[in-house]
Design a protein around this motif. Structure first.
Motif, PDB file in Angstrom:
ATOM      1  N   THR A 139      16.139  -5.223  24.613  1.00 17.47           N
ATOM      2  CA  THR A 139      16.395  -6.297  23.654  1.00 17.47           C
ATOM      3  C   THR A 139      15.886  -7.645  24.152  1.00 17.47           C
ATOM      4  O   THR A 139      15.241  -8.383  23.407  1.00 17.47           O
ATOM      5  CB  THR A 139      17.896  -6.388  23.316  1.00 17.47           C
ATOM      6  OG1 THR A 139      18.647  -6.539  24.517  1.00 17.47           O
ATOM      7  CG2 THR A 139      18.361  -5.172  22.564  1.00 17.47           C
ATOM      8  N   ALA A 140      16.143  -7.957  25.420  1.00 20.82           N
ATOM      9  CA  ALA A 140      15.663  -9.238  25.961  1.00 20.82           C
ATOM     10  C   ALA A 140      14.142  -9.238  26.081  1.00 20.82           C
ATOM     11  O   ALA A 140      13.482 -10.241  25.774  1.00 20.82           O
ATOM     12  CB  ALA A 140      16.304  -9.509  27.316  1.00 20.82           C
ATOM     13  N   GLY A 141      13.580  -8.122  26.520  1.00 17.64           N
ATOM     14  CA  GLY A 141      12.125  -8.030  26.652  1.00 17.64           C
ATOM     15  C   GLY A 141      11.419  -8.198  25.321  1.00 17.64           C
ATOM     16  O   GLY A 141      10.416  -8.915  25.225  1.00 17.64           O
ATOM     17  N   TRP A 142      11.938  -7.550  24.292  1.00 14.06           N
ATOM     18  CA  TRP A 142      11.300  -7.678  22.982  1.00 14.06           C
ATOM     19  C   TRP A 142      11.467  -9.097  22.439  1.00 14.06           C
ATOM     20  O   TRP A 142      10.564  -9.621  21.786  1.00 14.06           O
ATOM     21  CB  TRP A 142      11.855  -6.653  22.001  1.00 14.06           C
ATOM     22  CG  TRP A 142      10.959  -6.582  20.803  1.00 14.06           C
ATOM     23  CD1 TRP A 142      11.219  -7.065  19.557  1.00 14.06           C
ATOM     24  CD2 TRP A 142       9.639  -6.040  20.768  1.00 14.06           C
ATOM     25  NE1 TRP A 142      10.141  -6.849  18.741  1.00 14.06           N
ATOM     26  CE2 TRP A 142       9.147  -6.210  19.468  1.00 14.06           C
ATOM     27  CE3 TRP A 142       8.827  -5.422  21.717  1.00 14.06           C
ATOM     28  CZ2 TRP A 142       7.885  -5.793  19.085  1.00 14.06           C
ATOM     29  CZ3 TRP A 142       7.573  -5.007  21.330  1.00 14.06           C
ATOM     30  CH2 TRP A 142       7.117  -5.189  20.029  1.00 14.06           C
ATOM     31  N   GLY A 143      12.585  -9.718  22.725  1.00 10.84           N
ATOM     32  CA  GLY A 143      12.759 -11.114  22.329  1.00 10.84           C
ATOM     33  C   GLY A 143      11.741 -12.023  22.992  1.00 10.84           C
ATOM     34  O   GLY A 143      11.190 -12.928  22.358  1.00 10.84           O
ATOM     35  N   LEU A 144      11.443 -11.768  24.259  1.00 14.24           N
ATOM     36  CA  LEU A 144      10.433 -12.575  24.958  1.00 14.24           C
ATOM     37  C   LEU A 144       9.033 -12.286  24.441  1.00 14.24           C
ATOM     38  O   LEU A 144       8.196 -13.196  24.365  1.00 14.24           O
ATOM     39  CB  LEU A 144      10.523 -12.324  26.462  1.00 14.24           C
ATOM     40  CG  LEU A 144      11.812 -12.818  27.125  1.00 14.24           C
ATOM     41  CD1 LEU A 144      11.843 -12.410  28.591  1.00 14.24           C
ATOM     42  CD2 LEU A 144      11.959 -14.324  26.974  1.00 14.24           C
ATOM     43  N   GLU A 153       8.305 -11.458  21.336  1.00 12.28           N
ATOM     44  CA  GLU A 153       8.223 -12.178  20.064  1.00 12.28           C
ATOM     45  C   GLU A 153       8.086 -13.684  20.281  1.00 12.28           C
ATOM     46  O   GLU A 153       7.342 -14.349  19.558  1.00 12.28           O
ATOM     47  CB  GLU A 153       9.453 -11.873  19.202  1.00 12.28           C
ATOM     48  CG  GLU A 153       9.537 -10.456  18.714  1.00 12.28           C
ATOM     49  CD  GLU A 153       8.452 -10.071  17.722  1.00 12.28           C
ATOM     50  OE1 GLU A 153       7.739 -10.956  17.212  1.00 12.28           O
ATOM     51  OE2 GLU A 153       8.308  -8.868  17.466  1.00 12.28           O
ATOM     52  N   LEU A 154       8.772 -14.201  21.279  1.00 11.42           N
ATOM     53  CA  LEU A 154       8.670 -15.629  21.575  1.00 11.42           C
ATOM     54  C   LEU A 154       7.266 -15.990  22.037  1.00 11.42           C
ATOM     55  O   LEU A 154       6.706 -17.003  21.606  1.00 11.42           O
ATOM     56  CB  LEU A 154       9.699 -16.015  22.641  1.00 11.42           C
ATOM     57  CG  LEU A 154       9.861 -17.500  22.934  1.00 11.42           C
ATOM     58  CD1 LEU A 154      10.353 -18.232  21.699  1.00 11.42           C
ATOM     59  CD2 LEU A 154      10.827 -17.701  24.087  1.00 11.42           C
ATOM     60  N   SER A 155       6.671 -15.155  22.874  1.00 14.33           N
ATOM     61  CA  SER A 155       5.319 -15.441  23.354  1.00 14.33           C
ATOM     62  C   SER A 155       4.280 -15.302  22.239  1.00 14.33           C
ATOM     63  O   SER A 155       3.215 -15.909  22.302  1.00 14.33           O
ATOM     64  CB  SER A 155       4.958 -14.511  24.519  1.00 14.33           C
ATOM     65  OG  SER A 155       4.815 -13.185  24.062  1.00 14.33           O
ATOM     66  N   ALA A 156       4.597 -14.510  21.206  1.00 12.59           N
ATOM     67  CA  ALA A 156       3.686 -14.354  20.076  1.00 12.59           C
ATOM     68  C   ALA A 156       3.876 -15.467  19.041  1.00 12.59           C
ATOM     69  O   ALA A 156       3.146 -15.523  18.058  1.00 12.59           O
ATOM     70  CB  ALA A 156       3.894 -12.994  19.421  1.00 12.59           C
ATOM     71  N   PHE A 216      16.350 -11.164  18.480  1.00 14.20           N
ATOM     72  CA  PHE A 216      16.445 -10.238  19.598  1.00 14.20           C
ATOM     73  C   PHE A 216      17.086 -10.878  20.825  1.00 14.20           C
ATOM     74  O   PHE A 216      17.790 -10.198  21.582  1.00 14.20           O
ATOM     75  CB  PHE A 216      15.067  -9.662  19.935  1.00 14.20           C
ATOM     76  CG  PHE A 216      14.685  -8.539  19.022  1.00 14.20           C
ATOM     77  CD1 PHE A 216      15.151  -7.252  19.259  1.00 14.20           C
ATOM     78  CD2 PHE A 216      13.898  -8.762  17.916  1.00 14.20           C
ATOM     79  CE1 PHE A 216      14.822  -6.214  18.413  1.00 14.20           C
ATOM     80  CE2 PHE A 216      13.571  -7.740  17.059  1.00 14.20           C
ATOM     81  CZ  PHE A 216      14.032  -6.456  17.302  1.00 14.20           C
ATOM     82  N   LEU A 217      16.882 -12.155  21.048  1.00 14.97           N
ATOM     83  CA  LEU A 217      17.543 -12.807  22.177  1.00 14.97           C
ATOM     84  C   LEU A 217      19.043 -12.966  21.916  1.00 14.97           C
ATOM     85  O   LEU A 217      19.853 -12.874  22.842  1.00 14.97           O
ATOM     86  CB  LEU A 217      16.877 -14.137  22.485  1.00 14.97           C
ATOM     87  CG  LEU A 217      15.459 -14.017  23.052  1.00 14.97           C
ATOM     88  CD1 LEU A 217      14.810 -15.388  23.196  1.00 14.97           C
ATOM     89  CD2 LEU A 217      15.449 -13.273  24.374  1.00 14.97           C
ATOM     90  N   ALA A 218      19.423 -13.182  20.656  1.00 15.28           N
ATOM     91  CA  ALA A 218      20.849 -13.217  20.316  1.00 15.28           C
ATOM     92  C   ALA A 218      21.465 -11.838  20.504  1.00 15.28           C
ATOM     93  O   ALA A 218      22.593 -11.717  20.997  1.00 15.28           O
ATOM     94  CB  ALA A 218      21.038 -13.698  18.880  1.00 15.28           C
ATOM     95  N   LEU A 219      20.728 -10.790  20.144  1.00 14.04           N
ATOM     96  CA  LEU A 219      21.209  -9.424  20.364  1.00 14.04           C
ATOM     97  C   LEU A 219      21.356  -9.145  21.856  1.00 14.04           C
ATOM     98  O   LEU A 219      22.328  -8.527  22.289  1.00 14.04           O
ATOM     99  CB  LEU A 219      20.251  -8.423  19.725  1.00 14.04           C
ATOM    100  CG  LEU A 219      20.656  -6.962  19.780  1.00 14.04           C
ATOM    101  CD1 LEU A 219      22.004  -6.729  19.110  1.00 14.04           C
ATOM    102  CD2 LEU A 219      19.583  -6.107  19.133  1.00 14.04           C
TER     103      LEU A 219
END
Length: 75
Positions: A22-27, A29-32, A41-44
């Motif tokens: 979850t944290a990795g996918w949030g990062l 998405e943030l980098s994109a 995803f970061l809230a999750l």
């Protein structure tokens, strides 16, 4: 929200993998540049941290083991 006492969450590695995904996918998405998905995803990931690490209490194990029987061998 979810049953965090389910035996599936008992192993530490399961909880770590769930947090990493979850944290990795949030990062990612943030980098994109996708702030909305990153926030989701970061809230999750924050909820996973809170529910599965900070306030986590393992549920009761309902499997039938030899220790569940009386010491004299009676069931």
């Amino acid at each position: 929200m979810f049953d965090t006492t389910h035996p599936w969450f008992r192993p530490l590695w399961v909880r770590i993998v769930l947090l990493a995904v979850t944290a990795g996918w949030g990062l990612v998405e943030l980098s994109a540049g996708n702030a909305g998905w990153a926030l989701l995803f970061l809230a999750l990931a924050a909820w996973v941290t809170w529910a599965l690490f900070v306030t986590y209490t393992p549920g009761t194990d309902t499997t039938d083991t030899p220790d569940d029987h009386d010491k004299d061998g009676e069931t």
